[in-house]
Design a protein around this motif. Structure first.
Motif, PDB file in Angstrom:
ATOM      1  N   LEU A  48       0.835  -1.201   0.000  1.00  0.00           N
ATOM      2  CA  LEU A  48       0.000   0.000   0.000  1.00  0.00           C
ATOM      3  C   LEU A  48       0.865   1.244   0.000  1.00  0.00           C
ATOM      4  N   GLN A  49       1.832   1.303   0.892  1.00  0.00           N
ATOM      5  CA  GLN A  49       2.677   2.486   0.982  1.00  0.00           C
ATOM      6  C   GLN A  49       3.567   2.647  -0.247  1.00  0.00           C
ATOM      7  N   ARG A  50       4.004   1.547  -0.826  1.00  0.00           N
ATOM      8  CA  ARG A  50       4.797   1.612  -2.060  1.00  0.00           C
ATOM      9  C   ARG A  50       3.955   2.194  -3.193  1.00  0.00           C
ATOM     10  N   GLY A  51       2.714   1.752  -3.296  1.00  0.00           N
ATOM     11  CA  GLY A  51       1.818   2.275  -4.322  1.00  0.00           C
ATOM     12  C   GLY A  51       1.538   3.751  -4.130  1.00  0.00           C
ATOM     13  N   LEU A  52       1.327   4.161  -2.889  1.00  0.00           N
ATOM     14  CA  LEU A  52       1.086   5.578  -2.614  1.00  0.00           C
ATOM     15  C   LEU A  52       2.324   6.412  -2.910  1.00  0.00           C
ATOM     16  N   ASN A  53       3.496   5.905  -2.560  1.00  0.00           N
ATOM     17  CA  ASN A  53       4.728   6.629  -2.879  1.00  0.00           C
ATOM     18  C   ASN A  53       4.859   6.830  -4.381  1.00  0.00           C
ATOM     19  N   ASN A  54       4.527   5.807  -5.155  1.00  0.00           N
ATOM     20  CA  ASN A  54       4.577   5.933  -6.612  1.00  0.00           C
ATOM     21  C   ASN A  54       3.570   6.964  -7.113  1.00  0.00           C
ATOM     22  N   CYS A  55       2.368   6.949  -6.565  1.00  0.00           N
ATOM     23  CA  CYS A  55       1.332   7.893  -6.997  1.00  0.00           C
ATOM     24  C   CYS A  55       1.720   9.341  -6.715  1.00  0.00           C
ATOM     25  N   PHE A  56       2.237   9.582  -5.537  1.00  0.00           N
ATOM     26  CA  PHE A  56       2.512  10.955  -5.132  1.00  0.00           C
ATOM     27  C   PHE A  56       3.912  11.430  -5.525  1.00  0.00           C
ATOM     28  N   ALA A  57       4.724  10.572  -6.109  1.00  0.00           N
ATOM     29  CA  ALA A  57       6.079  10.960  -6.509  1.00  0.00           C
ATOM     30  C   ALA A  57       6.078  11.833  -7.763  1.00  0.00           C
ATOM     31  N   TYR A  58       5.044  11.743  -8.552  1.00  0.00           N
ATOM     32  CA  TYR A  58       4.975  12.511  -9.796  1.00  0.00           C
ATOM     33  C   TYR A  58       4.440  13.913  -9.528  1.00  0.00           C
ATOM     34  N   ASP A  59       4.536  14.774 -10.521  1.00  0.00           N
ATOM     35  CA  ASP A  59       4.066  16.148 -10.386  1.00  0.00           C
ATOM     36  C   ASP A  59       2.551  16.260 -10.445  1.00  0.00           C
ATOM     37  N   LEU A  60       1.883  15.191 -10.799  1.00  0.00           N
ATOM     38  CA  LEU A  60       0.434  15.205 -10.912  1.00  0.00           C
ATOM     39  C   LEU A  60      -0.219  14.784  -9.600  1.00  0.00           C
ATOM     40  N   VAL A  61      -1.422  15.282  -9.394  1.00  0.00           N
ATOM     41  CA  VAL A  61      -2.210  14.857  -8.236  1.00  0.00           C
ATOM     42  C   VAL A  61      -3.015  13.631  -8.670  1.00  0.00           C
ATOM     43  N   PRO A  62      -3.004  12.568  -7.879  1.00  0.00           N
ATOM     44  CA  PRO A  62      -3.746  11.362  -8.264  1.00  0.00           C
ATOM     45  C   PRO A  62      -5.238  11.642  -8.444  1.00  0.00           C
ATOM     46  N   ASP A  63      -5.841  10.925  -9.346  1.00  0.00           N
ATOM     47  CA  ASP A  63      -7.271  11.037  -9.610  1.00  0.00           C
ATOM     48  C   ASP A  63      -8.076  10.584  -8.389  1.00  0.00           C
ATOM     49  N   VAL A  64      -9.297  11.062  -8.309  1.00  0.00           N
ATOM     50  CA  VAL A  64     -10.181  10.694  -7.194  1.00  0.00           C
ATOM     51  C   VAL A  64     -10.365   9.179  -7.124  1.00  0.00           C
ATOM     52  N   ALA A  65     -10.488   8.523  -8.263  1.00  0.00           N
ATOM     53  CA  ALA A  65     -10.680   7.071  -8.275  1.00  0.00           C
ATOM     54  C   ALA A  65      -9.473   6.345  -7.683  1.00  0.00           C
ATOM     55  N   ILE A  66      -8.295   6.844  -7.931  1.00  0.00           N
ATOM     56  CA  ILE A  66      -7.082   6.247  -7.363  1.00  0.00           C
ATOM     57  C   ILE A  66      -7.055   6.453  -5.855  1.00  0.00           C
ATOM     58  N   CYS A  67      -7.414   7.638  -5.422  1.00  0.00           N
ATOM     59  CA  CYS A  67      -7.460   7.917  -3.977  1.00  0.00           C
ATOM     60  C   CYS A  67      -8.498   7.043  -3.293  1.00  0.00           C
ATOM     61  N   GLU A  68      -9.642   6.857  -3.942  1.00  0.00           N
ATOM     62  CA  GLU A  68     -10.679   5.990  -3.370  1.00  0.00           C
ATOM     63  C   GLU A  68     -10.170   4.554  -3.233  1.00  0.00           C
ATOM     64  N   ALA A  69      -9.514   4.060  -4.267  1.00  0.00           N
ATOM     65  CA  ALA A  69      -8.975   2.696  -4.215  1.00  0.00           C
ATOM     66  C   ALA A  69      -7.935   2.565  -3.104  1.00  0.00           C
ATOM     67  N   ALA A  70      -7.114   3.596  -2.928  1.00  0.00           N
ATOM     68  CA  ALA A  70      -6.104   3.571  -1.869  1.00  0.00           C
ATOM     69  C   ALA A  70      -6.759   3.570  -0.487  1.00  0.00           C
ATOM     70  N   LEU A  71      -7.803   4.365  -0.319  1.00  0.00           N
ATOM     71  CA  LEU A  71      -8.515   4.392   0.962  1.00  0.00           C
ATOM     72  C   LEU A  71      -9.147   3.035   1.267  1.00  0.00           C
ATOM     73  N   ARG A  72      -9.756   2.434   0.261  1.00  0.00           N
ATOM     74  CA  ARG A  72     -10.379   1.124   0.461  1.00  0.00           C
ATOM     75  C   ARG A  72      -9.328   0.069   0.809  1.00  0.00           C
ATOM     76  N   ALA A  73      -8.178   0.144   0.152  1.00  0.00           N
ATOM     77  CA  ALA A  73      -7.100  -0.806   0.449  1.00  0.00           C
ATOM     78  C   ALA A  73      -6.589  -0.611   1.875  1.00  0.00           C
ATOM     79  N   ALA A  74      -6.438   0.643   2.289  1.00  0.00           N
ATOM     80  CA  ALA A  74      -5.953   0.924   3.642  1.00  0.00           C
ATOM     81  C   ALA A  74      -6.906   0.360   4.690  1.00  0.00           C
ATOM     82  N   ARG A  75      -8.190   0.543   4.486  1.00  0.00           N
ATOM     83  CA  ARG A  75      -9.159   0.022   5.457  1.00  0.00           C
ATOM     84  C   ARG A  75      -9.236  -1.506   5.398  1.00  0.00           C
TER      85      ARG A  75
END
Length: 87
Positions: A11-38
């Motif tokens: 989970l943390q590796r995926g989030l690091n990859n998402c936030f490492a770029y200059d772009l802000v992750p899409d809402v759908a990606i954030c939702e998937a990350a939240l669901r994975a965390a829970r």
């Protein structure tokens, strides 16, 4: 990616990859990350998704847009922001 996460490291590796770029992750990606965390019972990382979003967006209004878009998921999963938790 986040649908297959079953441990905190992934989970943390995926989030690091998402936030490492200059772009802000899409809402759908954030939702998937939240669901994975829970799903793996990692509440702290779920809260940190919002901290990362707040830092990553250009304007406070963009952060508010993300909060509004993710509010149903936050309510469903019982996730609050750091500010809502009193920090």
């Amino acid at each position: 990616f986040f649908e297959n996460v079953d441990e905190q490291f992934e989970l943390q590796r995926g989030l690091n990859n998402c936030f490492a770029y200059d772009l802000v992750p899409d809402v759908a990606i954030c939702e998937a990350a939240l669901r994975a965390a829970r799903r793996i019972d990692d509440y702290a990382t779920a809260v940190r998704v919002f901290e990362a979003l707040k830092i990553k967006v250009d304007k406070p209004s963009q952060y508010e847009d993300y909060l509004q878009a993710l509010k149903p998921v936050m309510d469903e999963l019982g996730v609050q922001t750091k500010e809502e938790l009193g920090f």
